[in-house]
Motif scaffolding. Sequence first.
Motif, PDB file in Angstrom:
ATOM      1  N   ASN A   1       0.840  -1.201   0.000  1.00 29.81           N
ATOM      2  CA  ASN A   1       0.000   0.000   0.000  1.00 29.81           C
ATOM      3  C   ASN A   1       0.875   1.252   0.000  1.00 29.81           C
ATOM      4  O   ASN A   1       0.509   2.278   0.531  1.00 29.81           O
ATOM      5  N   GLY A   2       2.059   1.131  -0.635  1.00 24.30           N
ATOM      6  CA  GLY A   2       3.014   2.229  -0.667  1.00 24.30           C
ATOM      7  C   GLY A   2       2.704   3.258  -1.738  1.00 24.30           C
ATOM      8  O   GLY A   2       1.583   3.334  -2.258  1.00 24.30           O
ATOM      9  N   SER A   3       3.729   4.016  -2.091  1.00 25.29           N
ATOM     10  CA  SER A   3       3.548   5.138  -3.013  1.00 25.29           C
ATOM     11  C   SER A   3       4.032   4.846  -4.425  1.00 25.29           C
ATOM     12  O   SER A   3       4.162   5.747  -5.238  1.00 25.29           O
TER      13      SER A   3
ATOM     14  N   SER B   1       3.590  -1.291 -11.195  1.00 23.95           N
ATOM     15  CA  SER B   1       3.582  -0.153 -10.287  1.00 23.95           C
ATOM     16  C   SER B   1       3.455   1.159 -11.045  1.00 23.95           C
ATOM     17  O   SER B   1       3.963   1.298 -12.154  1.00 23.95           O
ATOM     18  N   THR B   2       2.799   2.098 -10.415  1.00 23.93           N
ATOM     19  CA  THR B   2       2.672   3.461 -10.902  1.00 23.93           C
ATOM     20  C   THR B   2       2.941   4.381  -9.721  1.00 23.93           C
ATOM     21  O   THR B   2       2.452   4.124  -8.620  1.00 23.93           O
ATOM     22  N   VAL B   3       3.703   5.435  -9.970  1.00 18.44           N
ATOM     23  CA  VAL B   3       3.994   6.382  -8.891  1.00 18.44           C
ATOM     24  C   VAL B   3       2.688   6.933  -8.334  1.00 18.44           C
ATOM     25  O   VAL B   3       1.772   7.278  -9.078  1.00 18.44           O
TER      26      VAL B   3
ATOM     27  N   VAL C   1      13.364   3.300 -11.874  1.00 13.87           N
ATOM     28  CA  VAL C   1      13.716   2.287 -10.879  1.00 13.87           C
ATOM     29  C   VAL C   1      13.115   0.942 -11.258  1.00 13.87           C
ATOM     30  O   VAL C   1      13.771  -0.101 -11.145  1.00 13.87           O
ATOM     31  N   LYS C   2      11.889   0.961 -11.747  1.00  9.62           N
ATOM     32  CA  LYS C   2      11.186  -0.284 -12.082  1.00  9.62           C
ATOM     33  C   LYS C   2      11.946  -1.118 -13.113  1.00  9.62           C
ATOM     34  O   LYS C   2      11.948  -2.345 -13.042  1.00  9.62           O
ATOM     35  N   THR C   3      12.637  -0.466 -14.041  1.00 13.47           N
ATOM     36  CA  THR C   3      13.387  -1.211 -15.058  1.00 13.47           C
ATOM     37  C   THR C   3      14.625  -1.891 -14.491  1.00 13.47           C
ATOM     38  O   THR C   3      15.205  -2.750 -15.149  1.00 13.47           O
ATOM     39  N   LYS C   4      15.028  -1.530 -13.271  1.00 15.19           N
ATOM     40  CA  LYS C   4      16.252  -2.074 -12.671  1.00 15.19           C
ATOM     41  C   LYS C   4      16.012  -2.994 -11.482  1.00 15.19           C
ATOM     42  O   LYS C   4      16.961  -3.585 -10.973  1.00 15.19           O
TER      43      LYS C   4
END
Length: 86
Positions: free
Chosen positions: A18-20, A67-69, A26-29
């Motif tokens: 339930n984060g942000s 994930s989405t910011v 970052v997601k690509t790494k």
Amino acid sequence: MSTSIQKDNWVKIGIKDNGSGIDDAVKTKVFDPFFTTKPVGTGTGLGLSVSYQIVVDKHHGRLECISTVGEETEFAIEIPIANSRS
């Protein structure tokens, strides 16, 4: 956490927080060995890399970071169901 049986004999395990969220850079790494967002000396960056090896290389499955910011993050694991016959 959720589990379900997918078509074509696959099982899906979803682990959601339930984060942000995680930004695209970052997601690509996240599955790269030794990548970490933690300060130097507080993490090795091997956890998701090892997880990827187990799911994808050893079990011929899939591991995805969704994930989405500003929203939650989900790691989706899909593994084929093996038929065991004696």
